[in-house]
Scaffold this active site. Structure first.
Site, PDB file in Angstrom:
ATOM      1  CG  ASP A   1      -1.903   1.096   1.302  1.00  0.00           C
ATOM      2  OD1 ASP A   1      -1.671   2.122   0.631  1.00  0.00           O
ATOM      3  OD2 ASP A   1      -2.916   0.945   2.017  1.00  0.00           O
ATOM      4  CG  HIS A   2       3.124   4.128  -3.149  1.00  0.00           C
ATOM      5  ND1 HIS A   2       4.117   4.504  -2.268  1.00  0.00           N
ATOM      6  CD2 HIS A   2       3.613   4.429  -4.376  1.00  0.00           C
ATOM      7  CE1 HIS A   2       5.139   5.012  -2.920  1.00  0.00           C
ATOM      8  NE2 HIS A   2       4.861   4.978  -4.215  1.00  0.00           N
TER       9      HIS A   2
END
Ligand code: CAO
Length: 603
Positions: free
Chosen positions: A575-576
């Site tokens: 999850d950036h």
């Protein structure tokens, strides 16, 4: 109090009509006017409601039976404490029943028809027959409001066709709504609408001409006219059936909260109805499945008037809904399921924090693939439906990036193989995955953000002090994600044993709900299957997932020569919002190092 008989009401000329649905069970508590069964003749569908509220003590019919007017379909014991009211009601109902019987008889009684003040109507009927004779030349007939029972001056709430439209026999032309019932007036024969005599908001009574129809049949010859005349008489029967249909719709409408109630049928309620049908294209967002109604398809759909009204009320296009009833008839449940699905799609997991409207992505359009060739529709297995929703939501919700890397597992595999047989004797299936679990647990400890979840407001991270890892298991029913608890505190053998046991139960469909909850991280191994890399989808609220592909022997330059080494491909999706690219590269490097040299796992 003694149970009372609930009988089939006046259903017009029809006799021996099939019970196509039984909507209640013995022991059910039913509300007054609640539909008990659905009947279907070759032309009409109608629901038979109970005349009293109470407990259904006995069902006298089942699906497939045929019934006629007056047949007892069920016994209902009036609600305690409401005896007198119920009695009164039932008396009233009985009276009403008699009245409606009388009314029905009067339908066939020309004198009474005249007494009802409908001289014009009777005259119009005559004229119509005369017209039929003339139709041999012109071919145009009047479509009239049929017998609509006790109602007079009923409002036209919808005009379903336009001048110039080609219509089929029995196709609904207009929808009428009294304060109690809704019914559609069908065309008596196929042909072209040359003139519409009514518009929305008009009020009509039995015998009023609603449209002029250039009948396809009547054009041919006077013989055709006679046939059409016969059709008209026949449709009188339909009308009566519709009247019964209408009665039941009325009762069904009143009994079901989901539908507009009698008192709700104010003109204000009709506005949204029209709006939903006409202004769909103006709607914002992603409710494309709800926003536009194809009137032609809607009108041709196989559904009872009450279901049509329900669909209109919700703005659902019946033409897009697959009916689960007999002969594909669309039921209220089908409409509900359709609307629910459309809303879920349009909201795109908004409840879980997704951008409203599913990120503005329109729902998948319904495509009729049969136009391109033969098709077969196979319903998804339950687990696949659930996991499909989850991956779709996660894919929309999480800004994914996948970092690829490799691990040299030559020593690890040598170690595993050396111990595999011994492990097997202890009942342990030692696969590479147990080692990967251990390496992932080390990474979760080393990188606290990897073992975290974003708070719902997206403003903080919840760091977890426990280490549970979910494993993707391919099962006959679809993908399942059982969770191994406290992976950091367990040895490789124990992990291998637990992995074997829990993945076996997943494949056998014996996992409990709790065994799929509470993961901090996931591993998806396709190593036993094949491939060189893939992009796994993060399982929210986790922030990372490690994909493992099939290892292969590869030549690796050791500074002096190429050496054959066993190389394992790693695909780490994250999850950036939580992990940036540099950290992701460090995480995969860390895992690679642990797998390449198991001794580092001890550090
Ligand atoms: N490369 C090459 N071979 C591998 C390997 C790898 N990375 N990983 C496992 N293998 C081998 C194993 O060693 C085993 O061979 P041996 O019996 O000779 O040792 C063989 O493949 C079969 O292993 P397995 O599948 O029985 O056991 P596993 O622990 O590797 O995997 C499980 C267990 C449950 C993960 C697996 O059965 C499974 O369901 N995998 C599919 C997961 C999936 O569908 N992921 C995609 C989800 S979408 O993101």
């Amino acid at each position: 109090m003694a149970a009372q008989e609930i009988k089939v009401p006046d259903i017009g000329d029809f006799d021996s009509v099939e019970v196509i649905e039984v909507l209640v069970s013995e022991g059910d508590t039913v509300e007054e006017e609640q539909a008990l069964i659905t009947l279907e003749s070759d032309k009409a569908t109608l629901e038979v409601p109970t005349t009293i509220a109470g407990k259904l003590t006995e069902l006298k019919v089942k699906e497939g039976d045929t019934v006629s007017e007056g047949d007892v379909i069920a016994m209902v014991e009036a609600e305690a404490g409401e005896d007198s009211a119920s009695d009164d009601d039932s008396d009233d109902d009985a009276d009403e029943g008699e009245e409606s019987d009388d009314a029905s008889e009067s339908d066939d009684d020309p004198d009474e028809a005249d007494e009802s003040g409908d001289d014009e109507s009777a005259a119009a009927d005559d004229a119509s027959e005369d017209d039929d004779a003339e139709d041999a030349g012109g071919g145009t007939i009047e479509v009239k409001v049929p017998d609509i029972g006790d109602f007079d001056s009923v409002e036209v709430i919808e005009v379903l066709v336009a001048e110039g439209d080609e219509v089929e026999a029995e196709q609904a032309l207009i929808t009428l709504e009294s304060d109690k019932a809704t019914l559609e007036v069908p065309s008596e024969s196929a042909g072209k609408i040359t003139e519409l005599k009514v518009k929305e908001g008009d009020t009509v009574s039995e015998g009023d001409v609603i449209a002029m129809l250039e009948s396809a049949g009547s054009k041919k010859s006077s013989g055709g006219d006679k046939k059409q005349s016969a059709d008209q008489k026949k449709s009188g029967g339909d009308d009566r059936a519709q009247k019964a249909d209408k009665k039941s719709d009325n009762k069904a409408d009143e009994s079901k909260d989901k539908k507009p109630k009698k008192d709700d049928k104010s003109s204000s309620e009709k506005q949204p109805k029209k709006k939903s049908a006409k202004s769909g294209s103006d709607e914002q967002g992603d409710s494309s499945r709800l926003k536009s109604i194809d009137e032609d398809r809607f009108n041709k759909a196989h559904a009872s008037p009450s279901v049509r009204q329900y669909a209109r009320h919700l703005g659902a296009d019946l033409g897009r809904i697959q009916g689960s009833g007999r002969k594909g008839r669309i039921l209220e449940d089908d409409v509900q399921a359709y609307v629910k699905k459309a809303l879920e799609q349009s909201q795109g997991g908004a409840s879980a924090g997704a951008p409203a409207g599913g990120g503005g992505v329109p729902g998948q359009p319904d495509i009729d693939f049969s136009q391109f060739g033969e098709v077969e529709i196979v319903e998804l297995a339950r687990i696949r439906k659930i996991s499909a929703k989850a991956v779709h939501k996660n894919w929309l919700l999480i800004p994914h990036v996948t970092q690829f890397d490799t691990a040299d597992i030559t020593e690890m595999e040598a170690f595993r193989k050396a111990n595999k047989e011994k492990a097997a004797k202890d009942g342990v299936k030692l696969t590479p995955l147990a080692f990967m679990l251990k390496a992932a647990a080390a990474a979760l400890r080393e990188f606290p953000d990897l073992n975290s979840s974003l708070t719902a407001d997206g403003a903080s991270l919840v760091h977890k002090k426990y280490c549970n890892i979910a494993i993707a298991v391919d099962t006959p029913g679809g993908l399942m994600m059982p969770v191994l608890k406290d992976v950091d505190q367990k040895g490789i053998y124990q992990l291998a044993r637990e992995l074997d046991e829990i993945s076996g139960r997943a494949r056998d469909g014996k996992l409990k709900g709790d065994e799929m909850k509470g993961a901090c991280f996931s591993i998806s191994s396709l190593g036993g299957v094949g491939g060189t890399a893939f992009t796994p989808i993060v399982n929210s609220p986790e922030v990372g997932i490690l994909g493992v592909s099939k290892h292969s022997m590869q030549p690796v330059w050791n500074g002096a020569e190429f050496e054959p080494r066993l190389i394992l491909p790693l695909s780490f999706s994250y999850d950036h919002r939580v992990i940036d690219g540099a950290k992701a590269a460090r995480i995969t490097g860390f895992i690679s190092e642990k797998l390449s040299d198991l001794r580092t796992l001890l550090l």
